[in-house]
Design a protein around this motif. Sequence first.
Motif, PDB file in Angstrom:
ATOM      1  N   SER A  83       0.803  -1.222   0.000  1.00  0.00           N
ATOM      2  CA  SER A  83       0.000   0.000   0.000  1.00  0.00           C
ATOM      3  C   SER A  83       0.835   1.271   0.000  1.00  0.00           C
ATOM      4  O   SER A  83       0.351   2.320  -0.426  1.00  0.00           O
ATOM      5  CB  SER A  83      -0.941   0.013   1.212  1.00  0.00           C
ATOM      6  OG  SER A  83      -1.939  -0.966   1.074  1.00  0.00           O
ATOM      7  N   SER A  84       2.077   1.226   0.481  1.00  0.00           N
ATOM      8  CA  SER A  84       2.916   2.423   0.450  1.00  0.00           C
ATOM      9  C   SER A  84       3.158   2.869  -0.985  1.00  0.00           C
ATOM     10  O   SER A  84       3.069   4.060  -1.316  1.00  0.00           O
ATOM     11  CB  SER A  84       4.258   2.163   1.146  1.00  0.00           C
ATOM     12  OG  SER A  84       4.101   1.986   2.534  1.00  0.00           O
ATOM     13  N   VAL A  85       3.478   1.922  -1.840  1.00  0.00           N
ATOM     14  CA  VAL A  85       3.705   2.228  -3.251  1.00  0.00           C
ATOM     15  C   VAL A  85       2.398   2.686  -3.892  1.00  0.00           C
ATOM     16  O   VAL A  85       2.365   3.652  -4.666  1.00  0.00           O
ATOM     17  CB  VAL A  85       4.275   0.998  -3.986  1.00  0.00           C
ATOM     18  CG1 VAL A  85       4.274   1.218  -5.495  1.00  0.00           C
ATOM     19  CG2 VAL A  85       5.684   0.706  -3.498  1.00  0.00           C
ATOM     20  N   ALA A  86       1.309   2.012  -3.559  1.00  0.00           N
ATOM     21  CA  ALA A  86       0.011   2.368  -4.140  1.00  0.00           C
ATOM     22  C   ALA A  86      -0.411   3.775  -3.736  1.00  0.00           C
ATOM     23  O   ALA A  86      -0.893   4.553  -4.578  1.00  0.00           O
ATOM     24  CB  ALA A  86      -1.053   1.352  -3.726  1.00  0.00           C
ATOM     25  N   ILE A  87      -0.251   4.149  -2.478  1.00  0.00           N
ATOM     26  CA  ILE A  87      -0.688   5.478  -2.047  1.00  0.00           C
ATOM     27  C   ILE A  87       0.220   6.556  -2.609  1.00  0.00           C
ATOM     28  O   ILE A  87      -0.224   7.693  -2.852  1.00  0.00           O
ATOM     29  CB  ILE A  87      -0.770   5.585  -0.502  1.00  0.00           C
ATOM     30  CG1 ILE A  87      -1.596   6.813  -0.095  1.00  0.00           C
ATOM     31  CG2 ILE A  87       0.613   5.643   0.134  1.00  0.00           C
ATOM     32  CD1 ILE A  87      -3.015   6.831  -0.608  1.00  0.00           C
ATOM     33  N   THR A  88       1.477   6.239  -2.862  1.00  0.00           N
ATOM     34  CA  THR A  88       2.369   7.202  -3.501  1.00  0.00           C
ATOM     35  C   THR A  88       1.864   7.536  -4.899  1.00  0.00           C
ATOM     36  O   THR A  88       1.843   8.703  -5.309  1.00  0.00           O
ATOM     37  CB  THR A  88       3.801   6.650  -3.574  1.00  0.00           C
ATOM     38  OG1 THR A  88       4.298   6.448  -2.242  1.00  0.00           O
ATOM     39  CG2 THR A  88       4.731   7.614  -4.294  1.00  0.00           C
ATOM     40  N   LEU A  89       1.428   6.521  -5.636  1.00  0.00           N
ATOM     41  CA  LEU A  89       0.870   6.746  -6.963  1.00  0.00           C
ATOM     42  C   LEU A  89      -0.473   7.466  -6.874  1.00  0.00           C
ATOM     43  O   LEU A  89      -0.726   8.426  -7.614  1.00  0.00           O
ATOM     44  CB  LEU A  89       0.705   5.414  -7.701  1.00  0.00           C
ATOM     45  CG  LEU A  89       0.079   5.499  -9.101  1.00  0.00           C
ATOM     46  CD1 LEU A  89       0.991   6.278 -10.049  1.00  0.00           C
ATOM     47  CD2 LEU A  89      -0.195   4.099  -9.662  1.00  0.00           C
ATOM     48  N   GLU A  90      -1.335   7.018  -5.973  1.00  0.00           N
ATOM     49  CA  GLU A  90      -2.669   7.624  -5.852  1.00  0.00           C
ATOM     50  C   GLU A  90      -2.567   9.095  -5.507  1.00  0.00           C
ATOM     51  O   GLU A  90      -3.209   9.941  -6.142  1.00  0.00           O
ATOM     52  CB  GLU A  90      -3.477   6.888  -4.771  1.00  0.00           C
ATOM     53  CG  GLU A  90      -4.962   7.240  -4.753  1.00  0.00           C
ATOM     54  CD  GLU A  90      -5.286   8.517  -3.995  1.00  0.00           C
ATOM     55  OE1 GLU A  90      -6.327   9.142  -4.294  1.00  0.00           O
ATOM     56  OE2 GLU A  90      -4.491   8.911  -3.112  1.00  0.00           O
ATOM     57  N   ALA A 250     -10.551   6.065  -6.073  1.00  0.00           N
ATOM     58  CA  ALA A 250      -9.184   5.573  -6.083  1.00  0.00           C
ATOM     59  C   ALA A 250      -8.827   4.868  -4.776  1.00  0.00           C
ATOM     60  O   ALA A 250      -8.205   3.804  -4.771  1.00  0.00           O
ATOM     61  CB  ALA A 250      -8.216   6.719  -6.361  1.00  0.00           C
ATOM     62  N   ILE A 251      -9.216   5.461  -3.652  1.00  0.00           N
ATOM     63  CA  ILE A 251      -8.935   4.832  -2.361  1.00  0.00           C
ATOM     64  C   ILE A 251      -9.732   3.541  -2.214  1.00  0.00           C
ATOM     65  O   ILE A 251      -9.262   2.561  -1.618  1.00  0.00           O
ATOM     66  CB  ILE A 251      -9.253   5.793  -1.199  1.00  0.00           C
ATOM     67  CG1 ILE A 251      -8.280   6.974  -1.217  1.00  0.00           C
ATOM     68  CG2 ILE A 251      -9.166   5.069   0.140  1.00  0.00           C
ATOM     69  CD1 ILE A 251      -6.822   6.589  -0.987  1.00  0.00           C
ATOM     70  N   ALA A 324     -18.559   3.062  -2.038  1.00  0.00           N
ATOM     71  CA  ALA A 324     -17.429   2.201  -2.384  1.00  0.00           C
ATOM     72  C   ALA A 324     -16.264   2.411  -1.425  1.00  0.00           C
ATOM     73  O   ALA A 324     -15.631   1.454  -0.967  1.00  0.00           O
ATOM     74  CB  ALA A 324     -16.989   2.480  -3.822  1.00  0.00           C
ATOM     75  N   LYS A 325     -15.982   3.670  -1.108  1.00  0.00           N
ATOM     76  CA  LYS A 325     -14.883   3.962  -0.186  1.00  0.00           C
ATOM     77  C   LYS A 325     -15.186   3.432   1.212  1.00  0.00           C
ATOM     78  O   LYS A 325     -14.328   2.827   1.860  1.00  0.00           O
ATOM     79  CB  LYS A 325     -14.647   5.479  -0.160  1.00  0.00           C
ATOM     80  CG  LYS A 325     -13.266   5.890   0.350  1.00  0.00           C
ATOM     81  CD  LYS A 325     -13.213   6.028   1.849  1.00  0.00           C
ATOM     82  CE  LYS A 325     -11.867   6.557   2.305  1.00  0.00           C
ATOM     83  NZ  LYS A 325     -11.741   6.643   3.779  1.00  0.00           N
ATOM     84  N   LEU A 326     -16.408   3.653   1.684  1.00  0.00           N
ATOM     85  CA  LEU A 326     -16.807   3.190   3.012  1.00  0.00           C
ATOM     86  C   LEU A 326     -16.713   1.674   3.114  1.00  0.00           C
ATOM     87  O   LEU A 326     -16.107   1.136   4.048  1.00  0.00           O
ATOM     88  CB  LEU A 326     -18.223   3.653   3.316  1.00  0.00           C
ATOM     89  CG  LEU A 326     -18.873   3.131   4.600  1.00  0.00           C
ATOM     90  CD1 LEU A 326     -18.084   3.545   5.828  1.00  0.00           C
ATOM     91  CD2 LEU A 326     -20.320   3.624   4.701  1.00  0.00           C
ATOM     92  N   TYR A 327     -17.301   0.977   2.158  1.00  0.00           N
ATOM     93  CA  TYR A 327     -17.339  -0.486   2.232  1.00  0.00           C
ATOM     94  C   TYR A 327     -15.951  -1.090   2.059  1.00  0.00           C
ATOM     95  O   TYR A 327     -15.539  -1.949   2.846  1.00  0.00           O
ATOM     96  CB  TYR A 327     -18.286  -1.052   1.172  1.00  0.00           C
ATOM     97  CG  TYR A 327     -18.351  -2.565   1.208  1.00  0.00           C
ATOM     98  CD1 TYR A 327     -19.059  -3.223   2.205  1.00  0.00           C
ATOM     99  CD2 TYR A 327     -17.675  -3.334   0.263  1.00  0.00           C
ATOM    100  CE1 TYR A 327     -19.094  -4.609   2.259  1.00  0.00           C
ATOM    101  CE2 TYR A 327     -17.705  -4.725   0.307  1.00  0.00           C
ATOM    102  CZ  TYR A 327     -18.422  -5.355   1.303  1.00  0.00           C
ATOM    103  OH  TYR A 327     -18.454  -6.727   1.365  1.00  0.00           O
ATOM    104  N   ILE A 366      -9.796   6.317   7.383  1.00  0.00           N
ATOM    105  CA  ILE A 366      -9.604   7.692   7.855  1.00  0.00           C
ATOM    106  C   ILE A 366      -9.268   8.641   6.709  1.00  0.00           C
ATOM    107  O   ILE A 366      -9.904   9.679   6.547  1.00  0.00           O
ATOM    108  CB  ILE A 366      -8.483   7.731   8.926  1.00  0.00           C
ATOM    109  CG1 ILE A 366      -8.868   6.866  10.129  1.00  0.00           C
ATOM    110  CG2 ILE A 366      -8.190   9.166   9.345  1.00  0.00           C
ATOM    111  CD1 ILE A 366      -7.752   6.665  11.134  1.00  0.00           C
ATOM    112  N   GLY A 367      -8.267   8.298   5.911  1.00  0.00           N
ATOM    113  CA  GLY A 367      -7.780   9.183   4.864  1.00  0.00           C
ATOM    114  C   GLY A 367      -8.802   9.457   3.765  1.00  0.00           C
ATOM    115  O   GLY A 367      -9.618   8.606   3.427  1.00  0.00           O
TER     116      GLY A 367
END
Length: 386
Positions: A83-90, A250-251, A324-327, A366-367
Amino acid sequence: MSKDHTLSDEHEELRRTVEEFAHDVVAPKIGDFYERHEFPYEIVREMGRMGLFGLPFPEEYGGMGGDYLALCLALEELARVDSSVAITLEAGISLGAMPVFRFGTEEQKRAWLPKLCAGEMLGAFGLTEPGAGSDAGGTRTTAVREGDEWVINGTKCFITNSGTDITGLVTVTAVTGRTDDGRPQISSIIVPSGTPGFTVAPAYSKVGWNASDTRELSFADVRVPAANLLGEEGRGYAQFLRILDEGRIAIAALSTGLAQGCVDESVKYAKERRAFGRPIGDNQALQFKIADMEMRAYMARVGWRDAAFRLLRGERFKKEAAMAKLYSSTIAVDNAREATQVHGGYGFMNEYPVARMWRDSKILEIGEGTSEVQRMLIARELGLTG
């Protein structure tokens, strides 16, 4: 545009390409970066060479000419591994480059987007403040017009991609005036890295996402040209609400990837780990647990893809993005907890990917809007106010 969520050949080819990259390049290396709390520049450079940072942007600005669905497919596949790599891209795309693309002048787009699309530069999104998280309208950072400059003062916190060696800009929300009834008018202003008075604090010590960059920012009489205003003065809050609506899809895709990664690792471990003379995956209790994990990941994927297809078709998607984000964030936490349980004591050891996934999962609730905020948005879209 198909309404059955079927991927085009181009989208499926991209998905397979990123899946291969995640398993062959990211997976063998990211654990060491994570344990050292070190930003993976080598991996990010490779992602830039692949064109991932330019996925949803037009070719005229250095992008790949793709769409938001392409970005989300890439995020899911990356998050299945890390997820670190994924959130960097997102964050680099959705929060860094997208505001410039959506609201920038032609001059701003041509100045910033080529390097952002190439992954040679990262942009950041300066919205959250110590006293204004979910209440973004409570912004205290100010920007005062003095001649041909904006003078910015304030503090931002929890800002992703804001302090790397390749960070080039932070788009900051700031109060630039007041309405007749006293409400703050919030505008968005581009602040280049290295501007005098712009201070980037040391990286946070975080529970998870330890190979991504997150910092506090402070602005003390920071002066930038008036031309750095992004979009219309006083419309910064509305602009970022649109950015956050898209970012929730995206998240959701990223969360789905983490949830699916938990399934992948659990199935693998259940086949390899033996107890009482047979693989633990032979036990029906464990089979049911993993089956439920797979079901949750599948339904999360259906949700984010539906929201993404609505976005591409030009339909309303705010409610679907929030759901979608919540679930997906909720079931990402559930799957991470269950995957750790499947692995037993080894699930508590950082050498196993599920330990990293467990640590990374909670921030997804949270984010870019907490779970409580998502419920508020869903209720409002249903016509419930107050």
